[in-house]
Write an enzyme that holds these catalytic residues in place. Sequence first.
Site, PDB file in Angstrom:
ATOM      1  N   CYS A 118       0.808  -1.219   0.000  1.00  0.00           N
ATOM      2  CA  CYS A 118       0.000   0.000   0.000  1.00  0.00           C
ATOM      3  C   CYS A 118       0.843   1.272   0.000  1.00  0.00           C
ATOM      4  O   CYS A 118       0.319   2.361  -0.208  1.00  0.00           O
ATOM      5  CB  CYS A 118      -0.949   0.002   1.201  1.00  0.00           C
ATOM      6  SG  CYS A 118      -2.089  -1.398   1.232  1.00  0.00           S
ATOM      7  N   HIS A 264      -2.610   7.131   3.077  1.00  0.00           N
ATOM      8  CA  HIS A 264      -3.179   5.898   2.543  1.00  0.00           C
ATOM      9  C   HIS A 264      -4.490   5.625   3.277  1.00  0.00           C
ATOM     10  O   HIS A 264      -4.574   5.696   4.499  1.00  0.00           O
ATOM     11  CB  HIS A 264      -2.203   4.738   2.744  1.00  0.00           C
ATOM     12  CG  HIS A 264      -2.821   3.395   2.550  1.00  0.00           C
ATOM     13  ND1 HIS A 264      -3.586   3.081   1.448  1.00  0.00           N
ATOM     14  CD2 HIS A 264      -2.794   2.275   3.332  1.00  0.00           C
ATOM     15  CE1 HIS A 264      -4.009   1.829   1.548  1.00  0.00           C
ATOM     16  NE2 HIS A 264      -3.539   1.328   2.677  1.00  0.00           N
ATOM     17  N   ASN A 294     -10.265   0.451   1.121  1.00  0.00           N
ATOM     18  CA  ASN A 294      -8.817   0.407   0.972  1.00  0.00           C
ATOM     19  C   ASN A 294      -8.489  -0.095  -0.432  1.00  0.00           C
ATOM     20  O   ASN A 294      -8.615  -1.281  -0.725  1.00  0.00           O
ATOM     21  CB  ASN A 294      -8.226  -0.528   2.030  1.00  0.00           C
ATOM     22  CG  ASN A 294      -6.718  -0.645   1.942  1.00  0.00           C
ATOM     23  OD1 ASN A 294      -6.096  -0.184   1.003  1.00  0.00           O
ATOM     24  ND2 ASN A 294      -6.121  -1.287   2.936  1.00  0.00           N
TER      25      ASN A 294
END
Length: 337
Positions: A118, A264, A294
């Site tokens: 990520c 993020h 996400n």
Amino acid sequence: MAIEITATGSYVPEKIVTNDDLSKIVETSDEWIRSHTGISTRHIASDDEATSDLAYEAAMSVLRAADPEDPGRAAAGIDLVVVSTASPDYPGFPSVACIVQNRIGAKNAAAMDLTAGCTGFIYALETAAGMMTAGGRKRALVIGADTLSRITDWTDRNTCVLFGDGAGAVLLESTDAPSSGPGKRGIIRSILGADGSGFEYLMLRRGGTREPFKKGEVVERPAYIEMDGPAVYLFAVNAVATTIKKLLYSEGLSMDQIARIVPHQANERIISAAAKRLGVSMDKFFLNIGKYANTSTASVPIALNELAHEGSLKKGDIIMTIGFGAGLTYGGNLIVW
């Protein structure tokens, strides 16, 4: 010479899955998911969409923004395509970047993928900027794209509620603006880090050379994301807070000088805990996790594109992008818009 973001773009699949939809698959509820993650909906790729398709659409979005009259002309001027992804079309090769390079017609561009979970887009920005500075390249297309729905265990309520699919991209250009001193522009500082001792906290265990699928083995479901939620949470909160402090210290800045922080989008609780540790208002952080969940390496560029298109960023604003994820990896970019 400065390395500036001159155009942004993004793409998410058409299909939307709500929390109520998930409650029909696993034992969960809209209230539980919202309260524990901040997520309401997520976009899921159709059966005929792969990561390169999402990346291509995000790339075209950038090219149309850069040159509305002739996106192909913008593509021809690109020297480098970097795609960060943890869910490529094919295992190992060819890279998603090469597929995208071909589809958009960037015939003069080098192309490569980058894997940092990520945190991938944070790494990719600094990688592209470094290659531009060292190699004299003028333009780079940097894309974050993931189709996590293909590697999600949809019977595991602890993970399946978290993820969505999407892609975001930016065009980096080398300009005559200064990269230091008064009036500096573009990417002015990056911090990249890793803690490989936590590699097992977030991983795709099967299918690689360590645990390959074997001849004759009956595989009832594909390889899927495995996560130690509490361990990742503790790592992420510390990574966000520490990276922000280091970026501020490295440039002698105060939090008041930062227009927005774009983290993020993994879990709203992580950002809230980091903000509390820093003594910073949540208003400083841009969050859109409620709509997209996400999306891994795509979350930061998708958020940047939203900010840019809603007019929330002004020329000269100082922003931070912050990432954390599998590896374990972490990092941040300090950017003058």
